[in-house]
Enzyme design. Sequence first.
Site, PDB file in Angstrom:
ATOM      1  N   ASP A  17      19.596 -54.957 -18.414  1.00 41.09           N
ATOM      2  CA  ASP A  17      18.356 -55.414 -19.047  1.00 41.09           C
ATOM      3  C   ASP A  17      17.945 -54.524 -20.210  1.00 41.09           C
ATOM      4  OD1 ASP A  17      17.832 -57.619 -17.564  1.00 41.09           O
ATOM      5  OD2 ASP A  17      16.440 -56.642 -16.178  1.00 41.09           O
ATOM      6  N   LYS A  46      16.059 -60.225 -22.049  1.00 46.87           N
ATOM      7  CA  LYS A  46      15.460 -61.550 -22.228  1.00 46.87           C
ATOM      8  C   LYS A  46      14.522 -61.555 -23.431  1.00 46.87           C
ATOM      9  CE  LYS A  46      14.391 -62.050 -17.678  1.00 46.87           C
ATOM     10  NZ  LYS A  46      15.162 -61.075 -17.032  1.00 46.87           N
ATOM     11  N   MET A  97       3.009 -56.142 -16.570  1.00 49.69           N
ATOM     12  CA  MET A  97       3.016 -57.133 -17.656  1.00 49.69           C
ATOM     13  C   MET A  97       1.592 -57.542 -18.021  1.00 49.69           C
ATOM     14  SD  MET A  97       6.218 -59.502 -16.431  1.00 49.69           S
ATOM     15  CE  MET A  97       6.038 -59.305 -14.662  1.00 49.69           C
TER      16      MET A  97
HETATM   17  N1  SAH Z   1      11.420 -54.524 -11.936  1.00 49.60           N
HETATM   18  C1  SAH Z   1      10.532 -53.682 -12.742  1.00 49.60           C
HETATM   19  C2  SAH Z   1       9.406 -54.479 -13.383  1.00 49.60           C
HETATM   20  C3  SAH Z   1       9.863 -55.448 -14.441  1.00 49.60           C
HETATM   21  S1  SAH Z   1       8.534 -56.344 -15.171  1.00 49.60           S
HETATM   22  C4  SAH Z   1      10.000 -52.548 -11.851  1.00 49.60           C
HETATM   23  O1  SAH Z   1      10.199 -52.584 -10.638  1.00 49.60           O
HETATM   24  O2  SAH Z   1       9.376 -51.631 -12.375  1.00 49.60           O
HETATM   25  C5  SAH Z   1       8.223 -55.392 -16.627  1.00 49.60           C
HETATM   26  C6  SAH Z   1       6.916 -54.631 -16.489  1.00 49.60           C
HETATM   27  O3  SAH Z   1       7.137 -53.473 -15.701  1.00 49.60           O
HETATM   28  C7  SAH Z   1       6.361 -54.105 -17.785  1.00 49.60           C
HETATM   29  O4  SAH Z   1       5.600 -55.101 -18.452  1.00 49.60           O
HETATM   30  C8  SAH Z   1       5.477 -52.977 -17.302  1.00 49.60           C
HETATM   31  O5  SAH Z   1       4.258 -53.474 -16.794  1.00 49.60           O
HETATM   32  C9  SAH Z   1       6.288 -52.434 -16.146  1.00 49.60           C
HETATM   33  N2  SAH Z   1       7.135 -51.273 -16.505  1.00 49.60           N
HETATM   34  C10 SAH Z   1       8.476 -51.214 -16.510  1.00 49.60           C
HETATM   35  N3  SAH Z   1       8.888 -49.983 -16.831  1.00 49.60           N
HETATM   36  C11 SAH Z   1       7.793 -49.236 -17.028  1.00 49.60           C
HETATM   37  C12 SAH Z   1       7.552 -47.863 -17.371  1.00 49.60           C
HETATM   38  N4  SAH Z   1       8.554 -47.006 -17.580  1.00 49.60           N
HETATM   39  N5  SAH Z   1       6.271 -47.447 -17.480  1.00 49.60           N
HETATM   40  C13 SAH Z   1       5.248 -48.278 -17.266  1.00 49.60           C
HETATM   41  N6  SAH Z   1       5.407 -49.572 -16.939  1.00 49.60           N
HETATM   42  C14 SAH Z   1       6.660 -50.048 -16.818  1.00 49.60           C
END
Ligand code: SAH
Length: 258
Positions: A34, A55, A168
Amino acid sequence: MGKVYLVGAGPGAPDLLTLRAARLLEKADIVFYDALVHTDTVALAVNAKKVAVGKRVGKISTDQRFINRSLVEAASKYETVVRLKGGDPMIFGRAQEEIDALKEADIAFEVVPGVTAALAASASLGISLTRRGVARTVSFATPRIGPNEIESDWLTTAAAADSTILYMAAGQAPQIAAALMRAGKTASTPVAIVENASLENEQRIFTTLAGLTASALKLAGPAVLCVGDVFAAEPIADASVEHQSRMRQTYASRCLAG
Ligand code: SAH
């Protein structure tokens, strides 16, 4: 037939990867990764063909079908197929669509968990999501509803939990703060925003729901909104901890006296 591993890459920092994930990457013949996965993490797949499947907003459904098909096809050509996802694959990671496609095609799969963004944010803030005496319930929620998805009751749950982590959501932060207040949260409820949790360019912002409605957030990276009393900038006085420590002192002095 090969096996497909849905692997959590963690929130960003490459060393927040599980050993199991690292070993699988080393062994992988092909990796589909991803957009949010760190390049150093992808680089651990030394022998693998590497395919970016980030995506693009607005094209999600087409892309997801393409990814599902690619995984099924890869399993007929390669022994070890890794699908590398940011954070944990099972939290807002579209893992179920891929699992269903693999099941339908009768392909063996395994899920390897990763550190989800909410837990990385909690770690960075040094704030426990379940601080004793203050928070007993945690919710991970997203206000985002994709096209053709059923309405969600995220707001009721998010407002009711003691600690809520919103994924998100940063792009609509003022509207979300207003919605949470309409749903019963007080204007002074603390909010912490963590952008790029676990990475070098991590940013932490402390505000309140009222503060959030009044400010335009300028964030370039992924961010979580953390809402709840535990997220105050200044540590809250913990009555129960003080009480316990007084009790221990009394007990200790009684023991000594006895
Ligand atoms: N599967 C991922 C989430 C994917 S959805 C997980 O478990 O973390 C994508 C969202 O995850 C982003 O919009 C944000 O809200 C959050 N996110 C992902 N990486 C992040 C990071 N390093 N710091 C803060 N938020 C993060």
